[in-house]
Write a protein that holds these residues in place. Structure first.
Motif, PDB file in Angstrom:
ATOM      1  N   ALA A 174       0.841  -1.202   0.000  1.00 37.22           N
ATOM      2  CA  ALA A 174       0.000   0.000   0.000  1.00 37.22           C
ATOM      3  C   ALA A 174       0.874   1.248   0.000  1.00 37.22           C
ATOM      4  CB  ALA A 174      -0.914   0.007   1.219  1.00 37.22           C
ATOM      5  N   CYS A 175       0.378   2.307  -0.639  1.00 40.53           N
ATOM      6  CA  CYS A 175       1.180   3.526  -0.730  1.00 40.53           C
ATOM      7  C   CYS A 175       0.453   4.756  -0.190  1.00 40.53           C
ATOM      8  CB  CYS A 175       1.637   3.761  -2.166  1.00 40.53           C
ATOM      9  SG  CYS A 175       0.318   3.906  -3.373  1.00 40.53           S
ATOM     10  N   VAL A 176      -0.709   4.562   0.427  1.00 40.84           N
ATOM     11  CA  VAL A 176      -1.464   5.678   1.003  1.00 40.84           C
ATOM     12  C   VAL A 176      -1.826   5.321   2.444  1.00 40.84           C
ATOM     13  CG1 VAL A 176      -3.557   7.067   0.827  1.00 40.84           C
ATOM     14  CG2 VAL A 176      -2.368   6.368  -1.241  1.00 40.84           C
ATOM     15  N   GLY A 177      -1.702   6.301   3.336  1.00 38.51           N
ATOM     16  CA  GLY A 177      -1.959   6.076   4.743  1.00 38.51           C
ATOM     17  C   GLY A 177      -3.433   6.019   5.092  1.00 38.51           C
ATOM     18  N   VAL A 178      -3.694   5.686   6.352  1.00 37.08           N
ATOM     19  CA  VAL A 178      -5.066   5.475   6.816  1.00 37.08           C
ATOM     20  C   VAL A 178      -5.892   6.748   6.757  1.00 37.08           C
ATOM     21  CG1 VAL A 178      -6.487   4.760   8.770  1.00 37.08           C
ATOM     22  CG2 VAL A 178      -4.325   3.615   8.320  1.00 37.08           C
ATOM     23  N   GLU A 179      -5.355   7.845   7.245  1.00 41.54           N
ATOM     24  CA  GLU A 179      -6.150   9.078   7.324  1.00 41.54           C
ATOM     25  C   GLU A 179      -6.615   9.531   5.947  1.00 41.54           C
ATOM     26  OE1 GLU A 179      -6.030  13.530   9.359  1.00 41.54           O
ATOM     27  OE2 GLU A 179      -4.252  12.260   9.410  1.00 41.54           O
ATOM     28  N   GLU A 180      -5.699   9.566   4.991  1.00 45.35           N
ATOM     29  CA  GLU A 180      -6.061   9.991   3.640  1.00 45.35           C
ATOM     30  C   GLU A 180      -7.072   9.033   3.012  1.00 45.35           C
ATOM     31  OE1 GLU A 180      -3.936  10.603  -0.734  1.00 45.35           O
ATOM     32  OE2 GLU A 180      -2.715  10.723   1.087  1.00 45.35           O
ATOM     33  N   THR A 181      -6.889   7.741   3.260  1.00 41.32           N
ATOM     34  CA  THR A 181      -7.775   6.741   2.671  1.00 41.32           C
ATOM     35  C   THR A 181      -9.185   6.823   3.237  1.00 41.32           C
ATOM     36  OG1 THR A 181      -5.911   5.245   2.280  1.00 41.32           O
ATOM     37  CG2 THR A 181      -8.122   4.277   2.301  1.00 41.32           C
ATOM     38  N   VAL A 182      -9.296   6.895   4.553  1.00 42.00           N
ATOM     39  CA  VAL A 182     -10.617   6.963   5.181  1.00 42.00           C
ATOM     40  C   VAL A 182     -11.337   8.240   4.761  1.00 42.00           C
ATOM     41  CG1 VAL A 182     -11.850   7.114   7.380  1.00 42.00           C
ATOM     42  CG2 VAL A 182      -9.962   5.500   7.115  1.00 42.00           C
ATOM     43  N   LYS A 183     -10.614   9.337   4.689  1.00 44.62           N
ATOM     44  CA  LYS A 183     -11.220  10.605   4.251  1.00 44.62           C
ATOM     45  C   LYS A 183     -11.717  10.491   2.812  1.00 44.62           C
ATOM     46  CE  LYS A 183     -10.577  15.608   4.096  1.00 44.62           C
ATOM     47  NZ  LYS A 183     -11.273  15.761   2.815  1.00 44.62           N
ATOM     48  N   PHE A 184     -10.949   9.814   1.951  1.00 44.05           N
ATOM     49  CA  PHE A 184     -11.384   9.623   0.568  1.00 44.05           C
ATOM     50  C   PHE A 184     -12.730   8.905   0.521  1.00 44.05           C
ATOM     51  CE2 PHE A 184     -11.584   6.192  -2.638  1.00 44.05           C
ATOM     52  CZ  PHE A 184     -11.987   6.968  -3.717  1.00 44.05           C
ATOM     53  N   TYR A 185     -12.862   7.826   1.284  1.00 42.42           N
ATOM     54  CA  TYR A 185     -14.116   7.070   1.258  1.00 42.42           C
ATOM     55  C   TYR A 185     -15.275   7.869   1.842  1.00 42.42           C
ATOM     56  CZ  TYR A 185     -12.148   2.769  -0.564  1.00 42.42           C
ATOM     57  OH  TYR A 185     -11.579   1.840  -1.389  1.00 42.42           O
ATOM     58  N   LYS A 186     -15.003   8.651   2.850  1.00 46.58           N
ATOM     59  CA  LYS A 186     -16.052   9.520   3.397  1.00 46.58           C
ATOM     60  C   LYS A 186     -16.519  10.493   2.322  1.00 46.58           C
ATOM     61  CE  LYS A 186     -18.618  11.912   6.250  1.00 46.58           C
ATOM     62  NZ  LYS A 186     -19.940  11.422   6.723  1.00 46.58           N
ATOM     63  N   ASP A 187     -15.584  11.123   1.625  1.00 45.50           N
ATOM     64  CA  ASP A 187     -15.927  12.088   0.572  1.00 45.50           C
ATOM     65  C   ASP A 187     -16.619  11.419  -0.607  1.00 45.50           C
ATOM     66  OD1 ASP A 187     -14.777  14.064   2.124  1.00 45.50           O
ATOM     67  OD2 ASP A 187     -12.885  14.105   1.013  1.00 45.50           O
ATOM     68  N   ALA A 188     -16.339  10.126  -0.807  1.00 47.38           N
ATOM     69  CA  ALA A 188     -16.945   9.382  -1.923  1.00 47.38           C
ATOM     70  C   ALA A 188     -18.344   8.880  -1.586  1.00 47.38           C
ATOM     71  CB  ALA A 188     -16.051   8.213  -2.317  1.00 47.38           C
ATOM     72  N   GLY A 189     -18.821   9.164  -0.384  1.00 43.31           N
ATOM     73  CA  GLY A 189     -20.181   8.797  -0.023  1.00 43.31           C
ATOM     74  C   GLY A 189     -20.345   7.435   0.618  1.00 43.31           C
ATOM     75  N   TYR A 190     -19.244   6.824   1.021  1.00 43.50           N
ATOM     76  CA  TYR A 190     -19.323   5.522   1.693  1.00 43.50           C
ATOM     77  C   TYR A 190     -19.736   5.712   3.153  1.00 43.50           C
ATOM     78  CZ  TYR A 190     -17.154   2.771  -2.051  1.00 43.50           C
ATOM     79  OH  TYR A 190     -16.897   2.127  -3.225  1.00 43.50           O
ATOM     80  N   HIS A 191     -20.384   4.675   3.687  1.00 38.20           N
ATOM     81  CA  HIS A 191     -20.788   4.697   5.093  1.00 38.20           C
ATOM     82  C   HIS A 191     -19.864   3.864   5.967  1.00 38.20           C
ATOM     83  CE1 HIS A 191     -24.367   5.996   2.903  1.00 38.20           C
ATOM     84  NE2 HIS A 191     -24.669   6.662   3.990  1.00 38.20           N
ATOM     85  N   GLY A 192     -18.998   3.079   5.344  1.00 45.20           N
ATOM     86  CA  GLY A 192     -18.066   2.285   6.119  1.00 45.20           C
ATOM     87  C   GLY A 192     -17.032   1.601   5.249  1.00 45.20           C
ATOM     88  N   VAL A 193     -15.909   1.229   5.876  1.00 48.63           N
ATOM     89  CA  VAL A 193     -14.836   0.516   5.183  1.00 48.63           C
ATOM     90  C   VAL A 193     -14.306  -0.588   6.095  1.00 48.63           C
ATOM     91  CG1 VAL A 193     -14.148   2.547   3.839  1.00 48.63           C
ATOM     92  CG2 VAL A 193     -12.986   2.051   6.002  1.00 48.63           C
ATOM     93  N   PHE A 194     -13.903  -1.682   5.482  1.00 42.96           N
ATOM     94  CA  PHE A 194     -13.177  -2.735   6.182  1.00 42.96           C
ATOM     95  C   PHE A 194     -11.705  -2.587   5.832  1.00 42.96           C
ATOM     96  CE2 PHE A 194     -17.391  -4.467   6.261  1.00 42.96           C
ATOM     97  CZ  PHE A 194     -17.444  -5.272   7.390  1.00 42.96           C
ATOM     98  N   ILE A 195     -10.864  -2.403   6.838  1.00 40.36           N
ATOM     99  CA  ILE A 195      -9.430  -2.400   6.605  1.00 40.36           C
ATOM    100  C   ILE A 195      -8.960  -3.843   6.667  1.00 40.36           C
ATOM    101  CG2 ILE A 195      -7.185  -1.690   7.496  1.00 40.36           C
ATOM    102  CD1 ILE A 195      -8.453   0.912   8.417  1.00 40.36           C
ATOM    103  N   THR A 196      -8.487  -4.356   5.537  1.00 42.47           N
ATOM    104  CA  THR A 196      -8.128  -5.773   5.402  1.00 42.47           C
ATOM    105  C   THR A 196      -6.658  -5.898   5.017  1.00 42.47           C
ATOM    106  OG1 THR A 196      -8.884  -5.760   3.096  1.00 42.47           O
ATOM    107  CG2 THR A 196     -10.476  -6.476   4.766  1.00 42.47           C
ATOM    108  N   ASN A 197      -5.782  -5.405   5.863  1.00 48.54           N
ATOM    109  CA  ASN A 197      -4.358  -5.451   5.543  1.00 48.54           C
ATOM    110  C   ASN A 197      -3.824  -6.880   5.542  1.00 48.54           C
ATOM    111  OD1 ASN A 197      -3.551  -2.750   5.046  1.00 48.54           O
ATOM    112  ND2 ASN A 197      -3.805  -2.280   7.213  1.00 48.54           N
ATOM    113  N   HIS A 198      -2.692  -7.058   4.862  1.00 45.43           N
ATOM    114  CA  HIS A 198      -2.054  -8.370   4.794  1.00 45.43           C
ATOM    115  C   HIS A 198      -1.603  -8.799   6.184  1.00 45.43           C
ATOM    116  CE1 HIS A 198      -2.068  -8.657   0.459  1.00 45.43           C
ATOM    117  NE2 HIS A 198      -1.639  -7.416   0.379  1.00 45.43           N
ATOM    118  N   PHE A 199      -1.996 -10.004   6.563  1.00 49.82           N
ATOM    119  CA  PHE A 199      -1.706 -10.501   7.904  1.00 49.82           C
ATOM    120  C   PHE A 199      -0.259 -10.969   8.013  1.00 49.82           C
ATOM    121  CE2 PHE A 199      -2.491 -13.613  11.460  1.00 49.82           C
ATOM    122  CZ  PHE A 199      -2.868 -12.656  12.390  1.00 49.82           C
ATOM    123  N   ILE A 200       0.143 -11.244   9.240  1.00 51.75           N
ATOM    124  CA  ILE A 200       1.487 -11.779   9.494  1.00 51.75           C
ATOM    125  C   ILE A 200       1.690 -13.025   8.640  1.00 51.75           C
ATOM    126  CG2 ILE A 200       3.069 -12.626  11.273  1.00 51.75           C
ATOM    127  CD1 ILE A 200       1.131 -11.246  13.319  1.00 51.75           C
TER     128      ILE A 200
END
Length: 226
Positions: A17-43
């Motif tokens: 990934a090349c974008v941080g959490v704050e920028e990403t969550v703000k993008f989805y909020k601005d795009a009209g989403y009501h929620g996101v699942f953060i599904t990062n690659h596990f150990i």
């Protein structure tokens, strides 16, 4: 209509990934989403972690993006949910519905083969979905399918080809598996196509999501990122 992102990676936890959490969550909020699942690659997957011997410390780092995302989401007015993507040789599975503390209590999962891990997770209440099952790439030596150890298939992945997604849909149909969609977003607002799940009623937590998916209350959608 309530829209939810089901497949999302953020920096620095996911190495790809090349974008941080704050920028990403703000993008989805601005795009009209009501929620996101953060599904990062596990150990064990493409996590940005060099030393993995200390399971607890590795988990602390792994969940750091999610924890930050929850705080940011509360401030912005968008729900942030927990998901996990586990990997076996380029074959990926999205896991929903297990709380953070469940992972801390079960370090033995790191010694399980993938089939046993997935079935153990499902036995503990997780919804397990094979992500982009027909993805082709230079680092994937062959396609692996686990139809008896999953409950669903990602039949629309915004980062894969139409052919790969069509094959995934056929796979889900033939085996009678749940059908989901997600963006597999690694670049925040730079993504060209968005995909996810939507419902007429909001979901409050991961359990709601699982219940809605299983009952058919959630539908697939995809759209251009405008």
């Amino acid at each position: 209509m309530y829209k939810y992102e089901t497949h999302l990676h953020t920096a620095p936890v996911s190495r790809c990934a090349c974008v941080g959490v704050e920028e990403t969550v703000k993008f989805y909020k601005d795009a009209g989403y009501h929620g996101v699942f953060i599904t990062n690659h596990f150990i064990g997957g493409n996590i940005n972690l060099d030393h993995r011997d200390d399971y607890t410390k590795a988990l602390d780092f792994y969940f750091s993006d999610y924890d930050n995302g929850v705080k940011i989401g509360k401030a912005l007015g968008i729900k942030v949910f927990l998901g996990v993507e586990v990997t076996y040789g380029g074959t990926d599975f999205l896991v929903y519905g297990l709380e953070k503390q469940w992972y801390y209590k079960h370090p033995e999962i790191m010694k399980m083969n993938m089939r046993d891990m997935l079935e153990f997770m499902m036995g503990n209440g997780a919804l397990v979905v094979q992500a982009h099952p027909f993805r082709e790439a230079g680092y994937i030596d062959h396609i692996r399918l686990f139809p008896r150890s999953i409950q669903g298939v990602e039949i629309i992945n915004a980062c894969r080809t139409d052919f790969e997604n069509e094959m995934a849909k056929l796979y889900a149909q033939k085996y009678g598996l749940l059908q989901l969609a997600g963006s597999d977003n690694h670049i925040g607002g730079g993504i060209k196509i968005l995909a996810g799940m939507c419902s007429d009623e909001p979901i409050n937590d991961e359990k709601d999501f699982i219940d809605y998916v299983k009952s058919g209350k959630m539908k697939i959608f995809s759209m251009p990122n405008e």
